[in-house]
Design an enzyme around this catalytic site. Sequence first.
Site, PDB file in Angstrom:
ATOM      1  N   GLY A 294       0.282  -1.109   0.284  1.00  0.00           N
ATOM      2  CA  GLY A 294      -0.600   0.019  -0.599  1.00  0.00           C
ATOM      3  C   GLY A 294       0.605   1.540   0.102  1.00  0.00           C
ATOM      4  CB  SER A 295      -0.760   4.610   0.958  1.00  0.00           C
ATOM      5  OG  SER A 295      -1.211   4.522   0.110  1.00  0.00           O
ATOM      6  CB  THR A 296       4.398   1.488   3.320  1.00  0.00           C
ATOM      7  OG1 THR A 296       3.957   0.345   2.712  1.00  0.00           O
ATOM      8  CG2 THR A 296       3.169   1.166   4.726  1.00  0.00           C
ATOM      9  CE  LYS A 298      -0.025   6.533  -1.555  1.00  0.00           C
ATOM     10  NZ  LYS A 298      -1.345   7.215  -1.167  1.00  0.00           N
TER      11      LYS A 298
END
Length: 591
Positions: A294-296, A298
């Site tokens: 997921g957004s980790t 980014k």
Amino acid sequence: MRVATRVRPVNLKSRLSVVLMLLTLASTGLVVRAVDLQVVRKEFYQGQGDARYLREVPIPVSRGSVLDRNGEPLAVSTPVESIWANPQELLQHPERVPDLARALGMEGDALKDRLRQRADKEFIYLKRHLNPDDAASILALKIPGVNSQREFRRYYPSGEVTAHVLGFTNIDDRGQEGLELAFDEWLAGKPGAKRVIRDRLGHIVEDVELLSEPQQGRDLMLSIDRRIQYLAYRELKEGLLEHGASSGSMVVLDAPTGEVLAMVNLPSYNSNALNGVDTSSRRNRAMTDLIEPGSTMKAFTVAAALESGKWKPETPVDANPGTMTLAGHLIRDTTNKGLLDVTGVITHSSNIGAAKIALTLPNDHLYDLFKRFGFGESTGSGFPGEAAGVLAPPNKWGPVEKATMSYGYGLSVTPLQLAQAYGGLANGGRLRAPTFVKGAQNPESAVLDPTLARTITGMLETVVTPQGSALKAAVRNYRVAGKTGTSRKAVAGGYESRYISTFAGFVPASNPRLVGVVVIHDPKGVYYGGLVSAPVFSKVMDGALRLLDVAPDNVQKWYADGAGNWAPIQAGNAAPDYAPGQTNYEEGVPQ
């Protein structure tokens, strides 16, 4: 008139000759037999005698202890007794078998059948790993052919708290899973052997010869800190119960060295009592289970962007209107984030912003940076069964694949891989393989310019603020850098409405000491990483920093008004002004 009978005279000389001849033959036979026994076939008969009374027996050795980094025992071996029998001798006394069966807690007929099946053997185990007192009570029955043998049994003082890291041994005290398996040769030692004389009851009456010296198992000092391990287990368990989650994992690393300070998984099992344990609960999910991060991810997308020189932290990124269509694929944010800069893409966790940034970068560059941080390959920890993750080669990426990968879909990692990658950021762009052994040689590799690593750290700090997505990851008196991740679970043909909540970060941000990753599966109701996993991170780091006596790096205090609006102020200053009527201030860390 009596008739006279003529008696022949006895030939004494002839009889004497016969007797002497017989004696001579007998003597000769005895001499020949003696020569045969003592000279010609001496080795054969000596071997036969030895086979009945001379035995080679092992000298058991204790398996080395496993210790935590402070010398506290995590796995120890304790002496036990195992009852064995000589079926050939025991079956000659069938009247004693029922007594033996009762003492062993067995059915008499079952024991008789077992003995008969092995009637050609001289050794079978009847019951293993008894405490010495129970074994002594069985031997006190003085049943012919029944004896005991010293062995060792593994004991784990921390039980289910350290089960997934340590693994366990089998009945012969050999490692089967976890670090018990990985370091089996180091821990096991080498049993010795000696030749002894046993009497007809099987008792050793004399040691004849030492055949080989026993080599005791060597102790192993792990990098694990038992205190932090307990803390992580407790807080993860509370987090799962609070959100009705099915499972979870947490990894805590020492940022400068890469040493694993804690690794916990739930559900767990008691390694001291394996009977009936579901094999799925024995899986070390932090090492074997793959998740989409997921957004980790980014943080690493932005790192590649800054490294390319095309982007700076203040470069604007338009996330309007909150959705974006790319090759028929809809990319969306939870809300319309509006016009952001690159830092804001991290702060507000914008999928659209991350995708737009990634689409400007060459496939090879983005892939190279991901690979440098360890994605797509095993960490090299040496843990048995560690998964390598999945990172497709760049020539397989289309625009959609690149865009979704920028915010953590389309690739798979383990929680340990994610912790290693964030450890690289925390350690100034220098990556180390995670290690479970305290003080092990662990060379680092430069994966990112230190200046860029510090810049990314500053961006990640904005996540743990009232404006960011992980205010609940805040730790009182310490600066925290981290990133939330919320991903849907993949199934064949798409995704289902089940979620994985993740938080990855490090603390203190000014001089990182601890790296932590929390992954929680299937939370019910609220499922965002900033609300589910971030609080677990906060509680564990708060306790661990105090246990390690790490100096605070943040003198700010937080204040909240009655409406739940938070803001930091410097210690000693007045609380900030809010709208009229909002006068109930609470000092503390935002929760």
